[in-house]
Design a protein around this motif. Structure first.
Motif, PDB file in Angstrom:
ATOM      1  N   LYS A 154       0.834  -1.207   0.000  1.00 42.67           N
ATOM      2  CA  LYS A 154       0.000   0.000   0.000  1.00 42.67           C
ATOM      3  C   LYS A 154       0.870   1.259   0.000  1.00 42.67           C
ATOM      4  O   LYS A 154       0.594   2.220  -0.721  1.00 42.67           O
ATOM      5  CB  LYS A 154      -0.916   0.017   1.222  1.00 42.67           C
ATOM      6  CG  LYS A 154      -1.982  -1.051   1.230  1.00 42.67           C
ATOM      7  CD  LYS A 154      -2.741  -0.973   2.554  1.00 42.67           C
ATOM      8  CE  LYS A 154      -3.692  -2.119   2.734  1.00 42.67           C
ATOM      9  NZ  LYS A 154      -4.370  -2.075   4.046  1.00 42.67           N
ATOM     10  N   ASN A 155       1.925   1.230   0.836  1.00 39.32           N
ATOM     11  CA  ASN A 155       2.811   2.387   0.915  1.00 39.32           C
ATOM     12  C   ASN A 155       3.461   2.688  -0.427  1.00 39.32           C
ATOM     13  O   ASN A 155       3.513   3.840  -0.863  1.00 39.32           O
ATOM     14  CB  ASN A 155       3.902   2.170   1.968  1.00 39.32           C
ATOM     15  CG  ASN A 155       3.374   2.175   3.385  1.00 39.32           C
ATOM     16  OD1 ASN A 155       2.244   2.562   3.651  1.00 39.32           O
ATOM     17  ND2 ASN A 155       4.202   1.725   4.307  1.00 39.32           N
ATOM     18  N   LEU A 156       3.965   1.641  -1.093  1.00 42.79           N
ATOM     19  CA  LEU A 156       4.665   1.839  -2.370  1.00 42.79           C
ATOM     20  C   LEU A 156       3.721   2.252  -3.493  1.00 42.79           C
ATOM     21  O   LEU A 156       4.120   2.996  -4.390  1.00 42.79           O
ATOM     22  CB  LEU A 156       5.439   0.580  -2.742  1.00 42.79           C
ATOM     23  CG  LEU A 156       6.647   0.296  -1.849  1.00 42.79           C
ATOM     24  CD1 LEU A 156       7.192  -1.094  -2.120  1.00 42.79           C
ATOM     25  CD2 LEU A 156       7.720   1.361  -2.009  1.00 42.79           C
ATOM     26  N   ALA A 157       2.480   1.798  -3.443  1.00 40.88           N
ATOM     27  CA  ALA A 157       1.504   2.215  -4.452  1.00 40.88           C
ATOM     28  C   ALA A 157       1.216   3.714  -4.319  1.00 40.88           C
ATOM     29  O   ALA A 157       0.978   4.397  -5.315  1.00 40.88           O
ATOM     30  CB  ALA A 157       0.214   1.410  -4.310  1.00 40.88           C
ATOM     31  N   ARG A 158       1.283   4.223  -3.103  1.00 44.43           N
ATOM     32  CA  ARG A 158       1.025   5.635  -2.832  1.00 44.43           C
ATOM     33  C   ARG A 158       2.276   6.497  -3.028  1.00 44.43           C
ATOM     34  O   ARG A 158       2.217   7.612  -3.505  1.00 44.43           O
ATOM     35  CB  ARG A 158       0.504   5.794  -1.394  1.00 44.43           C
ATOM     36  CG  ARG A 158       0.025   7.188  -1.036  1.00 44.43           C
ATOM     37  CD  ARG A 158      -0.298   7.344   0.451  1.00 44.43           C
ATOM     38  NE  ARG A 158       0.928   7.212   1.244  1.00 44.43           N
ATOM     39  CZ  ARG A 158       1.340   6.115   1.865  1.00 44.43           C
ATOM     40  NH1 ARG A 158       0.614   5.020   1.852  1.00 44.43           N
ATOM     41  NH2 ARG A 158       2.468   6.081   2.529  1.00 44.43           N
ATOM     42  N   ASP A 159       3.446   5.967  -2.612  1.00 46.09           N
ATOM     43  CA  ASP A 159       4.711   6.709  -2.657  1.00 46.09           C
ATOM     44  C   ASP A 159       5.818   5.711  -2.967  1.00 46.09           C
ATOM     45  O   ASP A 159       6.143   4.871  -2.130  1.00 46.09           O
ATOM     46  CB  ASP A 159       4.962   7.386  -1.306  1.00 46.09           C
ATOM     47  CG  ASP A 159       6.187   8.285  -1.296  1.00 46.09           C
ATOM     48  OD1 ASP A 159       7.122   8.073  -2.101  1.00 46.09           O
ATOM     49  OD2 ASP A 159       6.221   9.212  -0.466  1.00 46.09           O
ATOM     50  N   PRO A 160       6.405   5.756  -4.171  1.00 46.55           N
ATOM     51  CA  PRO A 160       7.342   4.713  -4.599  1.00 46.55           C
ATOM     52  C   PRO A 160       8.744   4.814  -4.005  1.00 46.55           C
ATOM     53  O   PRO A 160       9.597   3.989  -4.327  1.00 46.55           O
ATOM     54  CB  PRO A 160       7.378   4.887  -6.113  1.00 46.55           C
ATOM     55  CG  PRO A 160       7.132   6.341  -6.328  1.00 46.55           C
ATOM     56  CD  PRO A 160       6.143   6.718  -5.235  1.00 46.55           C
ATOM     57  N   ARG A 161       8.994   5.768  -3.120  1.00 43.71           N
ATOM     58  CA  ARG A 161      10.329   5.864  -2.515  1.00 43.71           C
ATOM     59  C   ARG A 161      10.546   4.710  -1.540  1.00 43.71           C
ATOM     60  O   ARG A 161       9.658   4.363  -0.763  1.00 43.71           O
ATOM     61  CB  ARG A 161      10.504   7.195  -1.793  1.00 43.71           C
ATOM     62  CG  ARG A 161      10.544   8.372  -2.747  1.00 43.71           C
ATOM     63  CD  ARG A 161      10.644   9.681  -2.011  1.00 43.71           C
ATOM     64  NE  ARG A 161       9.395   9.933  -1.277  1.00 43.71           N
ATOM     65  CZ  ARG A 161       9.233  10.947  -0.434  1.00 43.71           C
ATOM     66  NH1 ARG A 161      10.223  11.787  -0.208  1.00 43.71           N
ATOM     67  NH2 ARG A 161       8.065  11.117   0.177  1.00 43.71           N
ATOM     68  N   ILE A 162      11.760   4.129  -1.604  1.00 45.58           N
ATOM     69  CA  ILE A 162      12.075   2.963  -0.778  1.00 45.58           C
ATOM     70  C   ILE A 162      13.562   2.970  -0.471  1.00 45.58           C
ATOM     71  O   ILE A 162      14.365   3.507  -1.237  1.00 45.58           O
ATOM     72  CB  ILE A 162      11.655   1.646  -1.495  1.00 45.58           C
ATOM     73  CG1 ILE A 162      11.822   0.433  -0.573  1.00 45.58           C
ATOM     74  CG2 ILE A 162      12.382   1.485  -2.824  1.00 45.58           C
ATOM     75  CD1 ILE A 162      11.154  -0.836  -1.095  1.00 45.58           C
ATOM     76  N   SER A 163      13.905   2.383   0.650  1.00 45.25           N
ATOM     77  CA  SER A 163      15.299   2.200   1.033  1.00 45.25           C
ATOM     78  C   SER A 163      15.461   0.762   1.497  1.00 45.25           C
ATOM     79  O   SER A 163      14.615   0.236   2.221  1.00 45.25           O
ATOM     80  CB  SER A 163      15.664   3.173   2.160  1.00 45.25           C
ATOM     81  OG  SER A 163      17.026   3.086   2.467  1.00 45.25           O
ATOM     82  N   ILE A 164      16.540   0.134   1.057  1.00 43.43           N
ATOM     83  CA  ILE A 164      16.854  -1.250   1.425  1.00 43.43           C
ATOM     84  C   ILE A 164      18.186  -1.243   2.166  1.00 43.43           C
ATOM     85  O   ILE A 164      19.133  -0.604   1.715  1.00 43.43           O
ATOM     86  CB  ILE A 164      16.999  -2.152   0.171  1.00 43.43           C
ATOM     87  CG1 ILE A 164      15.746  -2.121  -0.684  1.00 43.43           C
ATOM     88  CG2 ILE A 164      17.393  -3.579   0.554  1.00 43.43           C
ATOM     89  CD1 ILE A 164      14.550  -2.790  -0.069  1.00 43.43           C
TER      90      ILE A 164
END
Length: 142
Positions: free
Chosen positions: A64-74
């Motif tokens: 849900k978070n990525l569908a709304r805001d595609p920023r990510i950190s691994i």
């Protein structure tokens, strides 16, 4: 401020690529929750060129978070060498995976079994998606 049209990419180090390819890496993914708080999830990880891939569902918080805001950190932090790590920041692209192609590939790498055999309750999962992370910044000592 997030600018979705900015497309700078970063490269993974050869050491990081090899570590991901040759090990069952338990990485931590950070996404941005609806209230702006970080949301962390431990994930299985594969690499495709410079991109990182993992599997989730559309109804899990990270999906849900990525569908709304595609920023990510691994974050990759080898347990056998805790003073070495890599942080990969990037943008996620979500692709439907109804056949569980990536989920099975990951499950076989990590458990030696297809995902449905490893996790029989997965028949109750929401729709599967592939998360493809295109790196924009890579830091750390791996």
């Amino acid at each position: 401020m997030f600018h979705p049209n900015v497309t700078t990419t970063a490269e993974l180090s050869e050491e990081l690529k090899n570590y991901i390819d040759e090990n069952r890496v338990f990485a931590t993914a950070a996404t941005i929750g609806p209230d702006g708080q970080p949301h962390l999830t431990v994930i299985w990880l594969l690499r495709d060129g410079e991109d990182l891939l993992y599997s989730t569902t559309t109804n899990r918080q990270q999906g849900k978070n990525l569908a709304r805001d595609p920023r990510i950190s691994i974050v990759v932090n080898p347990p056998e060498n805790p003073y070495v790590y890599a942080e990969v920041r990037g943008t996620a692209t979500l692709t439907p995976d109804p056949e569980l192609t990536l989920g099975n590939q990951l499950s076989i790498k990590y458990t030696g079994k297809p995902y449905a055999e490893f996790n029989p309750d997965s028949v109750n999962d929401g729709p599967r998606i592939i998360v493809r992370i295109t790196p924009t910044k890579v830091t750390g000592r791996l």
